[in-house]
Design an enzyme around this catalytic site. Structure first.
Site, PDB file in Angstrom:
ATOM      1  N   GLY A   1     -17.284  17.077  -3.057  1.00  0.00           N
ATOM      2  CA  GLY A   1     -17.609  15.615  -3.656  1.00  0.00           C
ATOM      3  C   GLY A   1     -17.523  14.598  -2.420  1.00  0.00           C
ATOM      4  O   GLY A   1     -16.820  14.412  -1.752  1.00  0.00           O
TER       5      GLY A   1
ATOM      6  N   ALA B   1       4.930   8.087 -24.024  1.00  0.00           N
ATOM      7  CA  ALA B   1       4.570   7.420 -25.242  1.00  0.00           C
ATOM      8  C   ALA B   1       3.427   8.188 -26.016  1.00  0.00           C
ATOM      9  O   ALA B   1       2.737   8.618 -25.390  1.00  0.00           O
ATOM     10  CB  ALA B   1       4.255   6.037 -25.008  1.00  0.00           C
TER      11      ALA B   1
ATOM     12  N   HIS C   1     -12.905 -18.752  16.702  1.00  0.00           N
ATOM     13  CA  HIS C   1     -13.473 -17.979  17.419  1.00  0.00           C
ATOM     14  C   HIS C   1     -12.404 -17.419  18.550  1.00  0.00           C
ATOM     15  O   HIS C   1     -11.474 -18.044  18.952  1.00  0.00           O
ATOM     16  CB  HIS C   1     -14.401 -18.724  18.228  1.00  0.00           C
ATOM     17  CG  HIS C   1     -15.262 -18.117  19.376  1.00  0.00           C
ATOM     18  ND1 HIS C   1     -16.032 -16.980  19.099  1.00  0.00           N
ATOM     19  CD2 HIS C   1     -14.915 -17.844  20.839  1.00  0.00           C
ATOM     20  CE1 HIS C   1     -16.688 -16.643  20.399  1.00  0.00           C
ATOM     21  NE2 HIS C   1     -15.947 -17.118  21.242  1.00  0.00           N
TER      22      HIS C   1
ATOM     23  N   LEU D   1     -14.825  11.192   0.689  1.00  0.00           N
ATOM     24  CA  LEU D   1     -15.170  10.687   1.769  1.00  0.00           C
ATOM     25  C   LEU D   1     -13.974  10.073   2.815  1.00  0.00           C
ATOM     26  O   LEU D   1     -13.739  10.532   3.973  1.00  0.00           O
ATOM     27  CB  LEU D   1     -16.262   9.520   1.709  1.00  0.00           C
ATOM     28  CG  LEU D   1     -16.846   9.130   3.160  1.00  0.00           C
ATOM     29  CD1 LEU D   1     -17.375  10.194   3.954  1.00  0.00           C
ATOM     30  CD2 LEU D   1     -17.810   8.000   2.858  1.00  0.00           C
TER      31      LEU D   1
ATOM     32  N   CYS E   1      -1.878   4.194  -8.152  1.00  0.00           N
ATOM     33  CA  CYS E   1      -2.276   3.464  -7.045  1.00  0.00           C
ATOM     34  C   CYS E   1      -1.198   3.705  -5.896  1.00  0.00           C
ATOM     35  O   CYS E   1      -1.238   3.985  -4.886  1.00  0.00           O
ATOM     36  CB  CYS E   1      -2.600   2.004  -7.283  1.00  0.00           C
ATOM     37  SG  CYS E   1      -2.928   1.089  -5.935  1.00  0.00           S
TER      38      CYS E   1
ATOM     39  N   GLY F   1       4.530   1.767 -10.385  1.00  0.00           N
ATOM     40  CA  GLY F   1       3.457   1.554  -9.569  1.00  0.00           C
ATOM     41  C   GLY F   1       2.244   2.472  -9.852  1.00  0.00           C
ATOM     42  O   GLY F   1       1.085   2.339  -9.418  1.00  0.00           O
TER      43      GLY F   1
END
Length: 473
Positions: free
Chosen positions: A185, A120, A448, A191, A47, A44
């Site tokens: 940052g 590797a 809707h 953020l 991420c 994985g």
């Protein structure tokens, strides 16, 4: 003990099992190749284990907690104390991660992909040495896909210690909600996590070196986010150039030059989020002549092939936008090209998503970019304040903006800031990919009351007959 004096022969070797690597392995297997995938960490990749998924789990928990405390205007009054059990939250976050990584393992096995754990290192143009703590084995391959990803970039003057000065990895595993959190940052990672911790109760200060948050993002989108941060009590300091920092017991102090004046910021923790760097420096690429750019990213062509013909590179380690979905997209292209298919990469409709508050998403061209490419753009913006579903959710800040070609009405791009922008952008991505016009979207019946109606209304605005806003003359 060192074993494996004789090379083990494999057809396709994939290095890295993140959203690029495991997708490449599965796609190659689907095309009839015999695939081996190796990863030194966990299936994985970043991420699933230390990035997209765990961060979104914490963001979702923070959002729910914030709504529980701040829904009095909807008639929902909390009389008892609502508390954050941070260890329990982290335990739940980890359970989400484990479910997904377990799923990746089953998918690889289901496609007969051999899974190897280890680190590797290229020993030749057709060989890789895979090492663990107590053994090593040489693998000889016909084709190889490098998908080693990236890692947080470190500031030499503010190095990670994993305890008080944190990368995003450690920030996703805190056992307590910081009373005071400094974020160095103001890009999307800082953020997103800064906003989440602010909602969980932290006093957050964001230090950004440029003139605004989210450098490179449309100012019209970031203004909505900056406004919401102020409501959350987040202090945003722009044009702040960090000079250094130090840890004193349970506190960390950061010094920064702000518009010519030296200032000091103190917190319980400091999250340093100043970008990412590619994991290409410990692979032995220099030994086999794979070309890198000046920042260490692997150079590739439009089929993800490096200058060494049978070696491909995808995802973060190959540069460009560092996005998980870009890695997965490139993975399919590389696997197909490697197997003789005429697949090439095409980024014209790449979605960009920032899980801020409100969310930001964009794709294709902005109005300025469309002009620069020779189009005469038509632009239509529809506000969430005019959408029934957004109002009923008590979450109606923001807008959907569509950019189209004035002559043909073909959709060129879109910018969204508002509720569920991350989901809404997919309709525009599909429209651009299909060469659809604003009329195609406008003639598509949208249920809707739903948020996607905002996309339909913005498209109708391009045509000059939107119903729920005044059309431009």
């Amino acid at each position: 003990m060192v074993v494996g004096d004789f090379a083990k022969e494999v057809d396709v070797l994939v290095i890295g099992a993140g959203p690029g690597g495991y997708v490449a392995a599965i796609r190659a297997a689907q095309l009839g190749r015999k695939v081996t995938i190796v990863d030194k960490d966990a299936l994985g990749g970043v991420c699933l284990n230390r990035g997209c998924i765990p961060s979104k789990a914490i963001i979702s928990a923070a959002e729910r907690y914030h709504h529980m405390k701040d829904s009095a205007d909807m008639g929902l009054e909390v009389t008892g104390e609502v508390r954050v059990n941070m260890p329990k939250l982290i335990e739940w976050k980890n359970s989400v991660v484990n479910k997904l990584t377990g799923g990746v393992k089953q998918l690889l096995k289901g496609n007969n992909v051999e899974i190897v754990s280890g680190e590797a290192y290229f020993s030749g143009t057709n060989t890789v040495r895979i090492s663990t703590e107590d053994s090593s084995q040489t693998y000889q391959f016909n084709d190889c896909i490098i998908a080693t990803g990236s890692r947080p970039a470190e500031l030499p003057i503010l190095r990670f210690d994993g305890k008080r000065i944190l990368s995003s990895t450690e920030a996703l595993n805190l056992k307590e909600v910081p009373n005071r959190l400094i974020v160095v940052g103001g890009g999307y990672i800082g953020l997103e996590l800064g906003t989440a911790y602010a909602k969980l109760g932290s006093q957050v200060t964001i230090l950004e070196g440029t003139k605004s948050l989210l450098p490179g993002t449309d100012p019209a989108l970031t203004r909505m986010v900056t406004r919401r941060l102020k409501k959350l009590g987040v202090t945003v300091v722009t044009e702040a150039f960090v000079q250094g920092g130090e840890v004193n017991g349970d506190e960390v102090t950061v010094k920064a030059e702000v518009k010519g004046e030296e200032k000091t910021f103190t917190g319980d923790y400091c999250l340093v989020s100043v970008g990412r760097k590619p994991n290409t420096d410990e692979l032995g690429l220099d030994l086999i002549g794979v070309e890198l750019d000046e920042r260490g990213f692997i150079k590739i062509d439009n089929q993800c092939r490096t200058n060494v013909e049978h070696i491909y590179a995808i995802g973060d380690c190959a540069g460009g936008a560092l996005l998980a979905h870009k890695a997965s997209y490139e993975a399919k292209v590389a696997a197909e090209a490697m197997s003789g298919h005429p697949s090439v990469i095409d980024y014209q409709a790449m979605p960009f998503v920032i899980f801020s508050d409100p969310e930001i998403a964009y794709t294709g061209l902005t109005e300025e970019q469309a002009k620069a490419e020779g189009y005469t753009p038509a632009v239509s913006r529809f506000a969430f304040q005019a959408n029934g579903r957004a109002l009923s959710m008590n979450n109606a800040d923001g807008f959907v903006q569509i950019v189209a070609d004035q002559e043909t009405k073909r959709v060129l791009g879109a910018q969204i800031v508002g509720p569920e922008a991350s989901s809404l952008i997919s309709e525009i991505v599909l429209a651009i990919e299909m060469g659809a016009t604003a009329e195609d979207i406008a003639l598509t019946i949208h249920a809707h009351p739903t948020l996607p109606e905002t996309v339909m209304e913005a498209a109708e605005g391009i045509l000059g007959h939107a119903i729920h806003m005044v059309n431009k003359k």
